[in-house]
Design a protein around this motif. Structure first.
Motif, PDB file in Angstrom:
ATOM      1  N   PHE A 226      45.202  45.096  33.441  1.00  0.00           N
ATOM      2  CA  PHE A 226      43.847  44.542  33.551  1.00  0.00           C
ATOM      3  C   PHE A 226      42.902  45.294  32.630  1.00  0.00           C
ATOM      4  O   PHE A 226      43.120  46.452  32.287  1.00  0.00           O
ATOM      5  CB  PHE A 226      43.325  44.663  34.983  1.00  0.00           C
ATOM      6  CG  PHE A 226      44.142  43.942  36.016  1.00  0.00           C
ATOM      7  CD1 PHE A 226      44.752  42.733  35.739  1.00  0.00           C
ATOM      8  CD2 PHE A 226      44.296  44.465  37.283  1.00  0.00           C
ATOM      9  CE1 PHE A 226      45.503  42.066  36.693  1.00  0.00           C
ATOM     10  CE2 PHE A 226      45.036  43.812  38.243  1.00  0.00           C
ATOM     11  CZ  PHE A 226      45.643  42.609  37.948  1.00  0.00           C
ATOM     12  N   ALA A 227      41.825  44.638  32.250  1.00  0.00           N
ATOM     13  CA  ALA A 227      40.759  45.298  31.491  1.00  0.00           C
ATOM     14  C   ALA A 227      40.089  46.325  32.400  1.00  0.00           C
ATOM     15  O   ALA A 227      40.171  46.231  33.622  1.00  0.00           O
ATOM     16  CB  ALA A 227      39.741  44.266  31.003  1.00  0.00           C
ATOM     17  N   ALA A 228      39.433  47.295  31.815  1.00  0.00           N
ATOM     18  CA  ALA A 228      38.762  48.341  32.588  1.00  0.00           C
ATOM     19  C   ALA A 228      37.813  47.727  33.611  1.00  0.00           C
ATOM     20  O   ALA A 228      36.981  46.886  33.276  1.00  0.00           O
ATOM     21  CB  ALA A 228      37.999  49.269  31.651  1.00  0.00           C
ATOM     22  N   GLY A 229      37.975  48.114  34.872  1.00  0.00           N
ATOM     23  CA  GLY A 229      37.111  47.623  35.939  1.00  0.00           C
ATOM     24  C   GLY A 229      37.478  46.257  36.489  1.00  0.00           C
ATOM     25  O   GLY A 229      36.897  45.819  37.466  1.00  0.00           O
ATOM     26  N   ALA A 230      38.430  45.564  35.888  1.00  0.00           N
ATOM     27  CA  ALA A 230      38.818  44.224  36.346  1.00  0.00           C
ATOM     28  C   ALA A 230      39.928  44.310  37.386  1.00  0.00           C
ATOM     29  O   ALA A 230      40.697  45.267  37.414  1.00  0.00           O
ATOM     30  CB  ALA A 230      39.263  43.364  35.172  1.00  0.00           C
ATOM     31  N   THR A 231      40.011  43.305  38.232  1.00  0.00           N
ATOM     32  CA  THR A 231      41.078  43.228  39.232  1.00  0.00           C
ATOM     33  C   THR A 231      41.964  42.001  39.018  1.00  0.00           C
ATOM     34  O   THR A 231      42.845  41.738  39.810  1.00  0.00           O
ATOM     35  CB  THR A 231      40.489  43.195  40.658  1.00  0.00           C
ATOM     36  OG1 THR A 231      39.591  42.084  40.755  1.00  0.00           O
ATOM     37  CG2 THR A 231      39.762  44.483  40.977  1.00  0.00           C
ATOM     38  N   THR A 232      41.696  41.260  37.943  1.00  0.00           N
ATOM     39  CA  THR A 232      42.518  40.108  37.567  1.00  0.00           C
ATOM     40  C   THR A 232      42.672  40.104  36.048  1.00  0.00           C
ATOM     41  O   THR A 232      41.979  40.830  35.342  1.00  0.00           O
ATOM     42  CB  THR A 232      41.864  38.771  38.005  1.00  0.00           C
ATOM     43  OG1 THR A 232      40.597  38.648  37.357  1.00  0.00           O
ATOM     44  CG2 THR A 232      41.694  38.694  39.514  1.00  0.00           C
TER      45      THR A 232
ATOM     46  N   GLY B 267      39.963  40.303  28.212  1.00  0.00           N
ATOM     47  CA  GLY B 267      39.950  41.699  27.794  1.00  0.00           C
ATOM     48  C   GLY B 267      41.183  42.484  28.205  1.00  0.00           C
ATOM     49  O   GLY B 267      41.335  43.655  27.861  1.00  0.00           O
ATOM     50  N   ALA B 268      42.102  41.848  28.927  1.00  0.00           N
ATOM     51  CA  ALA B 268      43.315  42.534  29.379  1.00  0.00           C
ATOM     52  C   ALA B 268      44.197  42.920  28.195  1.00  0.00           C
ATOM     53  O   ALA B 268      44.139  42.297  27.139  1.00  0.00           O
ATOM     54  CB  ALA B 268      44.089  41.631  30.335  1.00  0.00           C
ATOM     55  N   ASP B 269      45.001  43.944  28.397  1.00  0.00           N
ATOM     56  CA  ASP B 269      45.935  44.421  27.369  1.00  0.00           C
ATOM     57  C   ASP B 269      45.234  44.687  26.038  1.00  0.00           C
ATOM     58  O   ASP B 269      45.721  44.307  24.966  1.00  0.00           O
ATOM     59  CB  ASP B 269      47.094  43.433  27.175  1.00  0.00           C
ATOM     60  CG  ASP B 269      47.950  43.277  28.416  1.00  0.00           C
ATOM     61  OD1 ASP B 269      48.157  44.282  29.116  1.00  0.00           O
ATOM     62  OD2 ASP B 269      48.404  42.152  28.692  1.00  0.00           O
ATOM     63  N   GLY B 270      44.063  45.300  26.091  1.00  0.00           N
ATOM     64  CA  GLY B 270      43.333  45.623  24.871  1.00  0.00           C
ATOM     65  C   GLY B 270      42.786  44.405  24.148  1.00  0.00           C
ATOM     66  O   GLY B 270      42.633  44.417  22.929  1.00  0.00           O
ATOM     67  N   GLY B 271      42.512  43.341  24.873  1.00  0.00           N
ATOM     68  CA  GLY B 271      41.951  42.141  24.272  1.00  0.00           C
ATOM     69  C   GLY B 271      42.990  41.128  23.804  1.00  0.00           C
ATOM     70  O   GLY B 271      42.644  40.087  23.275  1.00  0.00           O
TER      71      GLY B 271
END
Length: 177
Positions: free
Chosen positions: A40-46, A50-54
């Motif tokens: 997950f992206a920083a601070g995200a729970t899904t 932005g996941a995996d560095g965008g």
């Protein structure tokens, strides 16, 4: 969730003789699933853009019940990056011979589960990085995922491949052969 019980004294099951205590075995439950991203992206729970560095990468993951720091909960473990689709088709023995009938089914009825003899696995793998080589056939290609049908075409630059195989459910089918 309640804490895992590990004391053998809390179990009163016995072996066939009715006297000897039955062996204590840990229950293992695992759920395998395909997630649209690995981390997950920083601070995200899904999974978000932005996941995996965008650059979100679909990932095969495992969810299991485990005790972490004395608290029982679900632990998610990423297993394989680039797995985009996983389909399971079940071969059911309708005649009692240990041989599955065709066609396979994607969702057996509750009464059919004791008769599942084989599982056909279709796994769609995708490169984790987009290809710089543009092949005009990539955008028109579809992938056969068994009984559930085909997926695609995809309008991106990722190369994909389907892997298939059939697995025999040994405990059930061996008794009927």
């Amino acid at each position: 969730m309640a804490a895992l019980r590990s004391a053998a004294s809390t179990y009163t099951l016995v072996q066939k003789d009715g006297v000897t205590p039955a062996a204590l075995r840990r229950y293992i439950e695992r759920i395998y699933f395909v997630s649209p991203c690995n981390r997950f992206a920083a601070g995200a729970t899904t999974c978000t853009a932005g996941a995996d560095g965008g650059k979100p990468v679909p990932t095969l993951k495992r969810l299991e019940i485990a005790a972490v720091a004395g608290i029982t909960g679900f632990v998610t473990t990423p297993l394989v990056d680039g797995i985009q689709n996983l389909q399971l088709d079940y071969g059911i023995d309708a005649t009692g011979t240990g041989v599955p009938a065709t066609p396979f089914v994607t969702a057996p009825a509750l009464a059919d589960w004791p008769n599942v003899m084989t599982v056909h696995v279709s796994l769609l793998a995708r490169n984790t990085e987009a290809s710089s080589f543009v092949d005009s056939t990539l955008s028109a290609r579809t992938f056969n995922m068994g009984v559930s049908g085909s997926v695609g075409p995809f309008s991106d630059k990722f190369k994909r491949h389907v892997y298939t195989g059939t697995v025999q459910v040994i405990n059930l089918s061996s008794r009927r052969e």
